[in-house]
Design a protein around this motif. Structure first.
Motif, PDB file in Angstrom:
ATOM      1  N   LYS A 168      11.231  19.691 -20.697  1.00 56.80           N
ATOM      2  CA  LYS A 168      11.687  19.275 -19.311  1.00 56.80           C
ATOM      3  C   LYS A 168      11.446  20.771 -18.505  1.00 56.80           C
ATOM      4  O   LYS A 168      11.113  20.404 -17.216  1.00 56.80           O
ATOM      5  N   GLU A 169      11.784  21.892 -19.006  1.00 55.79           N
ATOM      6  CA  GLU A 169      11.924  22.987 -18.130  1.00 55.79           C
ATOM      7  C   GLU A 169      10.385  23.286 -17.599  1.00 55.79           C
ATOM      8  O   GLU A 169      10.002  23.784 -16.387  1.00 55.79           O
ATOM      9  N   SER A 170       9.091  22.914 -18.453  1.00 54.99           N
ATOM     10  CA  SER A 170       7.805  22.995 -18.213  1.00 54.99           C
ATOM     11  C   SER A 170       7.142  22.030 -17.467  1.00 54.99           C
ATOM     12  O   SER A 170       5.989  21.973 -16.905  1.00 54.99           O
ATOM     13  N   GLY A 171       8.181  20.976 -17.018  1.00 60.03           N
ATOM     14  CA  GLY A 171       7.303  19.937 -16.552  1.00 60.03           C
ATOM     15  C   GLY A 171       6.364  18.919 -17.204  1.00 60.03           C
ATOM     16  O   GLY A 171       5.782  18.037 -16.957  1.00 60.03           O
ATOM     17  N   GLU A 172       6.531  18.966 -18.881  1.00 65.00           N
ATOM     18  CA  GLU A 172       5.806  18.184 -19.676  1.00 65.00           C
ATOM     19  C   GLU A 172       6.416  17.108 -20.340  1.00 65.00           C
ATOM     20  O   GLU A 172       5.780  16.169 -20.743  1.00 65.00           O
ATOM     21  N   LEU A 173       7.755  16.933 -19.944  1.00 62.29           N
ATOM     22  CA  LEU A 173       8.761  15.716 -20.645  1.00 62.29           C
ATOM     23  C   LEU A 173       8.275  14.645 -19.457  1.00 62.29           C
ATOM     24  O   LEU A 173       9.430  14.657 -18.676  1.00 62.29           O
ATOM     25  N   ILE A 174       7.559  13.883 -19.771  1.00 65.05           N
ATOM     26  CA  ILE A 174       7.379  12.745 -18.778  1.00 65.05           C
ATOM     27  C   ILE A 174       8.698  12.015 -18.502  1.00 65.05           C
ATOM     28  O   ILE A 174       9.184  11.289 -19.751  1.00 65.05           O
ATOM     29  N   ALA A 211       3.684   2.811 -25.017  1.00 63.25           N
ATOM     30  CA  ALA A 211       4.005   1.714 -24.000  1.00 63.25           C
ATOM     31  C   ALA A 211       4.701   2.363 -22.874  1.00 63.25           C
ATOM     32  O   ALA A 211       4.200   1.828 -21.773  1.00 63.25           O
ATOM     33  N   GLY A 212       5.605   3.561 -22.937  1.00 64.03           N
ATOM     34  CA  GLY A 212       6.181   4.070 -21.834  1.00 64.03           C
ATOM     35  C   GLY A 212       5.234   5.185 -21.390  1.00 64.03           C
ATOM     36  O   GLY A 212       5.576   5.819 -20.258  1.00 64.03           O
ATOM     37  N   GLY A 213       4.218   5.634 -22.197  1.00 63.64           N
ATOM     38  CA  GLY A 213       3.580   6.990 -21.479  1.00 63.64           C
ATOM     39  C   GLY A 213       4.167   8.185 -21.700  1.00 63.64           C
ATOM     40  O   GLY A 213       4.351   8.979 -21.120  1.00 63.64           O
ATOM     41  N   TYR A 214       5.222   8.041 -22.548  1.00 60.08           N
ATOM     42  CA  TYR A 214       6.015   9.309 -22.817  1.00 60.08           C
ATOM     43  C   TYR A 214       5.555  10.397 -23.498  1.00 60.08           C
ATOM     44  O   TYR A 214       4.388  10.264 -24.335  1.00 60.08           O
ATOM     45  N   SER A 215       6.344  11.670 -23.559  1.00 55.64           N
ATOM     46  CA  SER A 215       5.357  12.764 -24.034  1.00 55.64           C
ATOM     47  C   SER A 215       6.115  13.343 -25.407  1.00 55.64           C
ATOM     48  O   SER A 215       5.507  14.248 -25.931  1.00 55.64           O
ATOM     49  N   LEU A 216       7.123  12.914 -25.915  1.00 55.53           N
ATOM     50  CA  LEU A 216       7.963  13.417 -26.810  1.00 55.53           C
ATOM     51  C   LEU A 216       8.803  12.303 -27.592  1.00 55.53           C
ATOM     52  O   LEU A 216       9.635  11.576 -26.929  1.00 55.53           O
ATOM     53  N   GLY A 217       8.593  12.316 -28.957  1.00 53.33           N
ATOM     54  CA  GLY A 217       9.373  11.469 -29.524  1.00 53.33           C
ATOM     55  C   GLY A 217       9.532  11.899 -31.233  1.00 53.33           C
ATOM     56  O   GLY A 217       8.799  12.616 -31.523  1.00 53.33           O
ATOM     57  N   GLY A 218      10.434  11.015 -32.002  1.00 54.37           N
ATOM     58  CA  GLY A 218      10.329  11.657 -33.489  1.00 54.37           C
ATOM     59  C   GLY A 218      11.680  10.996 -34.101  1.00 54.37           C
ATOM     60  O   GLY A 218      12.445  10.200 -33.470  1.00 54.37           O
ATOM     61  N   GLU A 219      11.876  11.492 -35.192  1.00 50.47           N
ATOM     62  CA  GLU A 219      12.748  10.957 -36.147  1.00 50.47           C
ATOM     63  C   GLU A 219      13.903  11.916 -36.564  1.00 50.47           C
ATOM     64  O   GLU A 219      13.308  13.232 -36.764  1.00 50.47           O
ATOM     65  N   GLN A 220      15.062  11.793 -37.165  1.00 51.12           N
ATOM     66  CA  GLN A 220      15.945  12.520 -37.625  1.00 51.12           C
ATOM     67  C   GLN A 220      15.280  13.447 -38.824  1.00 51.12           C
ATOM     68  O   GLN A 220      15.593  14.621 -39.228  1.00 51.12           O
ATOM     69  N   SER A 221      14.385  12.637 -39.618  1.00 52.12           N
ATOM     70  CA  SER A 221      13.857  13.085 -40.795  1.00 52.12           C
ATOM     71  C   SER A 221      12.981  14.470 -40.837  1.00 52.12           C
ATOM     72  O   SER A 221      12.304  14.901 -41.642  1.00 52.12           O
ATOM     73  N   GLY A 222      12.286  14.547 -39.380  1.00 50.92           N
ATOM     74  CA  GLY A 222      11.388  15.793 -38.946  1.00 50.92           C
ATOM     75  C   GLY A 222      10.012  15.028 -38.516  1.00 50.92           C
ATOM     76  O   GLY A 222       9.296  15.910 -38.617  1.00 50.92           O
ATOM     77  N   HIS A 223       9.824  13.802 -38.458  1.00 52.88           N
ATOM     78  CA  HIS A 223       8.524  13.453 -37.892  1.00 52.88           C
ATOM     79  C   HIS A 223       8.732  13.683 -36.202  1.00 52.88           C
ATOM     80  O   HIS A 223       9.558  12.899 -35.875  1.00 52.88           O
ATOM     81  N   VAL A 224       8.144  14.430 -35.596  1.00 51.33           N
ATOM     82  CA  VAL A 224       7.893  14.579 -34.471  1.00 51.33           C
ATOM     83  C   VAL A 224       6.611  14.480 -33.704  1.00 51.33           C
ATOM     84  O   VAL A 224       5.533  14.997 -34.447  1.00 51.33           O
ATOM     85  N   VAL A 225       6.578  13.718 -32.710  1.00 48.48           N
ATOM     86  CA  VAL A 225       5.279  13.334 -32.059  1.00 48.48           C
ATOM     87  C   VAL A 225       5.065  13.942 -30.652  1.00 48.48           C
ATOM     88  O   VAL A 225       5.975  13.397 -29.817  1.00 48.48           O
ATOM     89  N   LEU A 226       3.979  14.581 -30.511  1.00 43.43           N
ATOM     90  CA  LEU A 226       3.692  15.150 -29.129  1.00 43.43           C
ATOM     91  C   LEU A 226       2.275  14.531 -28.744  1.00 43.43           C
ATOM     92  O   LEU A 226       1.177  14.963 -29.179  1.00 43.43           O
TER      93      LEU A 226
END
Length: 445
Positions: free
Chosen positions: A271-277, A318-333
């Motif tokens: 968010k600070e760097s402007g990357e969080l769509i 679908a949303g064109g977002y830039s960050l997502g993931g799971e509590q288990s540690g799967h993180v997608v960029l």
């Protein structure tokens, strides 16, 4: 017939449920759907595996199935799952196949399939593949020069390492990290990448022998990592699973930093760097309420999906977002990879630490984890639970009691006759009491 594909490919006991014969047929069916004949150029498939012993057997079967379908194979050997997805994309392959059971114990194995571009399969594509596996349709059987060929590559790991290094801006100079490689696919790649980025690296559980993968180590067994971080006075610890698509962390005090907290750290940084769509983070319904509260305070919206990184990926696309993931540690960029990448995630977390000169504990304090109790209840009919009056009334009572200070979630298992009862509340004892009451109601249906 029980659905063969689960939330992350085909998985089961190697040479039990998951036989070489099944692996060969899965590969042939996947090739038929994803690399149909008649193209102007011969289709290519990227095949990789984690180091568990059965991977040698199953990889051979998959390669045989692909080549028998007229597909050329780029055999990349032992590499993380996200590396196979990345190589599938950059080599413009028709599909990629990863032989791995991720965090499961050594006797299990699995087959993960990527479509062109390195993307996970949609449900309808999996259904088409399953119909061919079960014999509902003809599989191609080319002969002569039309049979696929195999090329073993020695530089696939180097390609992936360069990709990871390019994804980090700045240096990790001054960061000391202990990395638990789970005796898995990260064992050679992760320490090399972190060191190349400037970190001082201490690697543990990085000597795979085919039998010791995930054995008392990695992201499902954090105790050794916690002890090593304290003993070495490290800034943090990183835990991967067998195929390195997960990343969990340990701060300098030895406290575990889970996937929710990691996503919170990255979301604020982006968010600070402007990357969080759209200033939006995508998480599953299992993410802690504390993540939602912390992100709301930071001006970040959390969109929730069903459990499983494939559903996170669908929402990201679908949303064109830039960050997502799971509590288990799967993180997608998505800007940097098409699937969860534990090594990439760790690089970004350490990069944030180096950039801000703040500790991981300080960065992770952007959210406070609420006590969460999860009880698995065996039932005879999962569908009946959702409509049972006693359960519906019980959920309503808990929701009224907690208000916005807690949360309740009932979720049927996707593979077993189980209902998972989860309650979050400000006090651990309250969460336990409410969860047990609901579990009792569910068990009586």
């Amino acid at each position: 017939m029980t659905r063969l594909f689960g939330t992350d490919g085909v998985r089961g006991l190697a040479n039990g449920l998951l036989t070489p014969e099944l692996a060969l047929r899965v590969a042939r069916a996947a090739a038929t759907v994803l690399a149909p004949s008649g193209e102007s150029e011969r289709p290519v498939a990227v095949v990789g595996r984690d180091p568990r012993a059965s991977g040698e057997m199953l990889s051979a079967a998959v390669i045989a199935g692909l080549t028998a379908s007229g597909v050329d194979v780029l055999d990349v050997g032992v590499l993380p799952t996200p590396a196979v997805a990345y190589l599938t994309s950059v080599h413009r392959a028709a599909l990629g196949v990863m032989i791995s059971a991720s965090h499961n114990p050594m006797p299990d194995n699995g087959i993960k399939i990527f479509a062109s571009g390195g993307h996970k399969l949609d449900d309808d594509v999996e259904d088409r593949i399953e119909s061919l596996i079960s014999g509902e349709g003809l599989l191609p059987a080319p002969t002569g020069a039309a049979i696929g060929r195999v090329r073993v590559t020695e530089d696939a790991a180097d390609e992936y390492i360069v990709h990871l290094r390019d994804a980090l801006t700045g240096s990790l100079d001054g960061v000391t990290v202990v990395v638990d490689c789970a005796h898995g696919a990260a064992s050679s790649v992760a320490p090399a990448v972190y060191a190349a980025a400037g970190a001082q690296v201490i690697a543990i559980h990085a000597d795979p022998d085919g039998l010791n993968i995930n054995d008392g180590c990695g992201s499902t067994h954090m105790e050794d990592l916690q002890e090593a971080v304290i003993r070495h006075g490290a800034d943090l610890g990183i835990a991967h699973d067998g195929d390195a698509d997960r990343c969990l962390a340990v701060d300098a005090s030895g406290s575990v930093v889970d996937g929710d907290a990691i996503m919170a750290v990255l979301a604020v940084a982006m968010k600070e760097s402007g990357e969080l769509i759209e200033n939006t983070l995508v998480a599953t319904v299992m993410s802690n309420l504390g993540l939602h509260i912390g992100m709301r305070a930071a001006g970040i919206t959390v969109v929730t999906t069903a459990v499983g990184d494939r559903y996170v990926l669908e929402e990201l696309r679908a949303g064109g977002y830039s960050l997502g993931g799971e509590q288990s540690g799967h993180v997608v960029l998505p800007a940097l990879g098409t699937t969860g990448d534990g090594i990439l995630t760790a690089l970004r977390v350490m990069g944030r630490m180096a950039q801000t000169r703040r500790s991981l504990a300080d960065l992770a304090a952007v959210m406070t984890t609420l006590p969460q109790v999860l009880i698995n209840v065996k039932v005879s009919d999962k569908a009946a639970v959702a409509s049972a009056k006693s359960v519906v009334d019980g959920v309503a009572e808990v929701e009224q009691l907690l208000g916005d200070t807690g949360r309740v979630l009932l979720r049927p298992s996707g593979t077993e006759q189980l209902v998972r009862v989860m309650v979050e509340a400000a006090e651990p004892e309250l969460a336990r009491r409410l969860a047990q009451d609901l579990a009792n109601r569910v068990g009586q249906v």
